[in-house]
Design a protein around this motif. Structure first.
Motif, PDB file in Angstrom:
ATOM      1  N   LEU A 146       0.792  -0.739  -0.355  1.00 30.50           N
ATOM      2  CA  LEU A 146       0.054   0.025   0.310  1.00 30.50           C
ATOM      3  C   LEU A 146       1.019   1.213   0.107  1.00 30.50           C
ATOM      4  O   LEU A 146       2.150   1.483   0.718  1.00 30.50           O
ATOM      5  N   ALA A 147       0.229   2.231  -0.944  1.00 32.83           N
ATOM      6  CA  ALA A 147       1.586   3.726  -0.801  1.00 32.83           C
ATOM      7  C   ALA A 147       0.706   4.195   0.031  1.00 32.83           C
ATOM      8  O   ALA A 147      -0.784   4.693   0.047  1.00 32.83           O
ATOM      9  N   LEU A 148       1.428   4.810   1.117  1.00 28.93           N
ATOM     10  CA  LEU A 148       1.124   5.418   2.943  1.00 28.93           C
ATOM     11  C   LEU A 148       1.815   6.641   2.349  1.00 28.93           C
ATOM     12  O   LEU A 148       2.852   6.672   1.752  1.00 28.93           O
ATOM     13  N   GLU A 149       1.234   7.567   2.621  1.00 29.07           N
ATOM     14  CA  GLU A 149       1.582   8.986   2.888  1.00 29.07           C
ATOM     15  C   GLU A 149       0.187  10.063   3.408  1.00 29.07           C
ATOM     16  O   GLU A 149      -1.068  10.447   3.556  1.00 29.07           O
ATOM     17  N   PRO A 150       0.943  11.463   3.656  1.00 27.29           N
ATOM     18  CA  PRO A 150       0.236  12.516   4.403  1.00 27.29           C
ATOM     19  C   PRO A 150      -0.862  12.381   3.464  1.00 27.29           C
ATOM     20  O   PRO A 150      -1.314  12.875   2.379  1.00 27.29           O
ATOM     21  N   ALA A 151      -2.466  12.910   3.687  1.00 24.06           N
ATOM     22  CA  ALA A 151      -3.583  13.451   2.971  1.00 24.06           C
ATOM     23  C   ALA A 151      -3.509  15.251   3.528  1.00 24.06           C
ATOM     24  O   ALA A 151      -2.772  16.070   3.831  1.00 24.06           O
ATOM     25  N   GLY A 152      -4.072  15.558   2.297  1.00 17.13           N
ATOM     26  CA  GLY A 152      -3.928  16.911   2.139  1.00 17.13           C
ATOM     27  C   GLY A 152      -4.327  16.973   0.298  1.00 17.13           C
ATOM     28  O   GLY A 152      -4.890  16.686  -0.403  1.00 17.13           O
ATOM     29  N   PRO A 153      -4.425  18.258   0.501  1.00 18.36           N
ATOM     30  CA  PRO A 153      -5.137  19.133  -1.547  1.00 18.36           C
ATOM     31  C   PRO A 153      -3.770  18.350  -2.110  1.00 18.36           C
ATOM     32  O   PRO A 153      -4.358  18.301  -3.121  1.00 18.36           O
ATOM     33  N   ASP A 154      -3.041  18.540  -2.018  1.00 18.61           N
ATOM     34  CA  ASP A 154      -1.915  18.037  -2.914  1.00 18.61           C
ATOM     35  C   ASP A 154      -1.738  16.551  -3.003  1.00 18.61           C
ATOM     36  O   ASP A 154      -0.598  16.021  -4.351  1.00 18.61           O
ATOM     37  N   ALA A 155      -2.506  15.766  -2.361  1.00 15.49           N
ATOM     38  CA  ALA A 155      -2.450  14.283  -2.565  1.00 15.49           C
ATOM     39  C   ALA A 155      -3.145  13.799  -3.259  1.00 15.49           C
ATOM     40  O   ALA A 155      -3.823  14.129  -3.349  1.00 15.49           O
ATOM     41  N   PRO A 156      -2.869  12.457  -3.778  1.00 17.18           N
ATOM     42  CA  PRO A 156      -3.465  12.187  -4.368  1.00 17.18           C
ATOM     43  C   PRO A 156      -4.240  11.180  -4.299  1.00 17.18           C
ATOM     44  O   PRO A 156      -4.538  11.536  -2.993  1.00 17.18           O
ATOM     45  N   THR A 157      -5.640  10.931  -5.157  1.00 23.61           N
ATOM     46  CA  THR A 157      -6.483  10.696  -4.291  1.00 23.61           C
ATOM     47  C   THR A 157      -6.857   9.257  -3.725  1.00 23.61           C
ATOM     48  O   THR A 157      -6.063   8.745  -3.816  1.00 23.61           O
ATOM     49  N   ALA A 158      -7.633   9.562  -2.316  1.00 20.87           N
ATOM     50  CA  ALA A 158      -6.731   8.432  -1.612  1.00 20.87           C
ATOM     51  C   ALA A 158      -8.093   6.961  -2.051  1.00 20.87           C
ATOM     52  O   ALA A 158      -9.469   7.894  -1.721  1.00 20.87           O
ATOM     53  N   LEU A 159      -7.810   5.732  -1.537  1.00 22.16           N
ATOM     54  CA  LEU A 159      -8.601   5.301  -1.344  1.00 22.16           C
ATOM     55  C   LEU A 159      -9.414   5.146   0.510  1.00 22.16           C
ATOM     56  O   LEU A 159      -9.998   4.675   0.748  1.00 22.16           O
ATOM     57  N   ALA A 160      -7.800   5.476   0.875  1.00 18.17           N
ATOM     58  CA  ALA A 160      -8.213   5.487   2.647  1.00 18.17           C
ATOM     59  C   ALA A 160      -7.897   5.875   2.871  1.00 18.17           C
ATOM     60  O   ALA A 160      -6.704   5.972   2.864  1.00 18.17           O
TER      61      ALA A 160
END
Length: 366
Positions: free
Chosen positions: A231-245
Motif C-alpha cells: 500500500l502507498a501510505l502518505e500524508p493526506a492533503g490537497p496536493d496528495a493523490p486521490t485517497a482510497l482510505a
C-alpha cells in the motif's frame, strides 16, 4: 487527535492465490472457493514430490512469472519471495503513477516497510544444505546469498525502483504487516519519508508448507498459500493523490502471558485504543476482518471481538494461510470490500504474543 498528521492510502497492489489485483481478491472474498478448487502449487522439478503426503491443499499465485512485471535482466538469481514483492511494487508504482501523475522525484523520497516471518525460508535451507552436503562454503554461488537475508525483498524493491527513503523489514509473525504499517506511519510523521510502501510477502515452498502442517497451528481445512501486497501510505492533503482510505488507527501490543486470556486481553486493549481513535474521528466500524480464523488462536480473537456488531469476513479462506502476508491481504481486502465513509477493523494475533488492531476509513471504491 487533531494534532496527529492524517495519513492516507493512495493505492494498493496485491498478488495472491486468488489472482492479481483488487478485483480478483474482491471476487474471491465474496465467492469463496469450494473445497478441491484451489489453484495448483507452482512447483518445478522435485517440488511436486516434496508435497506428497502433505495434509490439506496448497495454492500459489496463478501463472506467476516475474518477467511479466520487470525485464528479465537481473532476475535470474532472485528468490520467489523477492520476485513476489518486486512484482507487487512494480504494479503499485505503475498504477499510482498513471492514476495520479505522481512525479518521479516523489518516488526518490519514498521508503518501504515490508513485513515477513523469516524472509525466504527455502533460500536459507537450500544454502545450508548446499554448504553442508554439497559444494561446500567455497563453491556456493555468491549471487544467491542475498536471498537468505530477511531484508532482501525490501532492498531489491528499493534498488529496482530507486526508492531512497527508509528501507525496513519487520518480522513480527502474522502481524508483521500491521507492525510495518505502524512503523511506516511513524516514519512519515517524524519527517523521514514523504511516502512509504507498506506491506507483507510470503512465498509458498515445501519448507513453509510442511512446517505449517507439522506445528498444527492452522487447521488442515485451510489452504496454504502465498502472496504479496503493498500500500502507498502518505500524508493526506490537497496536493496528495486521490485517497482510497485514511489510516484512522494502528495499534500493536504484546501479551505477556501467552494464554487464551492473555491473548484476548491484549487484543481487546488494542481494539479499544483503535475504537477510541475512530470514535474521535466520527467513524463507525461496519466491517471486521479477523486474522486468526481457522487457527489455534481463533477463539481468543473471537472473544476479543465479541462486543462488535459488524459484518465479518474471513480473508484467509480466500487467499490461504500466507504468514506475514495475511495482514497485507487483510488491508487490501478492506479497500476492496469497505463502503465509503465507513471504518474497517483489521485484527490479528501471533502465537509469540504480538497482537494488532488497525482501522481504515474507506474513502472510495476501487
Amino acid at each position: 487527535m487533531s494534532s496527529v498528521q492524517r495519513l492516507q492510502i493512495s493505492w494498493a497492489s496485491v498478488l495472491s492465490a486468488a489472482g492479481v489485483g483488487l478485483d480478483a481478491l474482491r471476487t474471491a472474498l465474496r465467492t469463496p472457493a469450494t473445497p478441491g478448487s484451489a489453484p495448483a502449487p507452482d512447483t518445478t522439478g522435485t517440488d511436486t514430490e516434496a508435497y506428497d503426503g502433505l495434509p490439506g491443499q496448497v495454492a500459489a499465485v496463478p501463472d506467476f512469472k516475474i518477467t511479466d512485471y520487470v525485464p528479465r535482466k537481473g532476475t535470474k538469481n532472485l528468490d520467489r519471495t523477492t520476485r513476489l514483492g518486486l512484482a507487487a511494487s512494480t504494479l503499485l508504482k505503475r498504477e499510482l503513477t498513471e492514476r495520479s501523475e505522481v512525479s518521479e522525484r516523489s518516488w526518490e523520497s519514498t521508503g518501504i516497510a515490508m513485513g515477513t516471518v523469516v524472509g525466504s525460508l527455502r533460500s536459507s535451507v537450500e544454502l545450508d544444505v548446499d554448504i553442508i552436503e554439497g559444494k561446500g562454503i567455497d563453491l556456493v554461488n555468491p549471487a544467491v546469498f542475498p536471498n537468505v537475508t530477511m531484508n532482501c525483498c525490501a532492498s531489491q524493491i528499493a534498488i529496482w525502483h530507486r526508492l531512497r527513503g527508509p528501507n525496513s523489514t519487520l518480522a513480527n509473525g502474522t502481524v508483521s504487516t500491521l507492525s510495518a504499517l505502524q512503523y511506516g506511519a511513524r516514519l512519515i510523521r517524524c519527517g523521514h519519508a514523504e511516502r512509504m510502501l507498506v506491506g507483507g510477502v510470503e512465498e509458498l515452498s515445501p519448507h513453509t508448507a510442511w512446517g505449517t502442517r507439522l506445528t498444527k497451528s492452522v487447521d488442515e481445512s485451510v489452504t496454504i498459500g502465498e502472496g504479496a501486497a503493498l500500500l502507498a501510505l502518505e500524508p493526506a492533503g490537497p496536493d496528495a493523490p486521490t485517497a482510497l482510505a485514511t489510516l484512522t488507527a494502528c495499534e500493536v501490543l504484546f501479551a505477556p502471558q501467552r494464554t487464551h486470556s492473555g491473548y484476548t486481553g491484549a487484543l481487546r486493549r488494542a481494539i479499544v485504543r483503535a475504537q477510541n481513535a475512530a470514535r474521535d474521528a466520527g467513524i463507525e466500524i461496519k466491517l471486521v476482518l479477523p486474522g486468526t480464523v481457522g487457527t489455534s488462536l481463533e477463539q481468543s480473537e473471537h472473544v476479543a471481538l465479541a462486543s462488535l456488531d459488524a459484518e465479518r469476513v474471513d480473508v484467509r479462506s480466500a487467499v490461504g494461510e500466507c504468514g506475514a502476508a495475511l495482514g497485507a491481504m487483510q488491508l487490501t481486502a478492506a479497500l476492496a470490500l469497505g463502503e465509503p465513509g465507513t471504518g474497517v477493523l483489521i485484527t490479528g494475533i501471533d502465537e509469540s504474543g504480538a497482537v494488532a488492531a488497525a482501522i481504515l476509513t474507506v474513502e472510495g471504491r476501487t
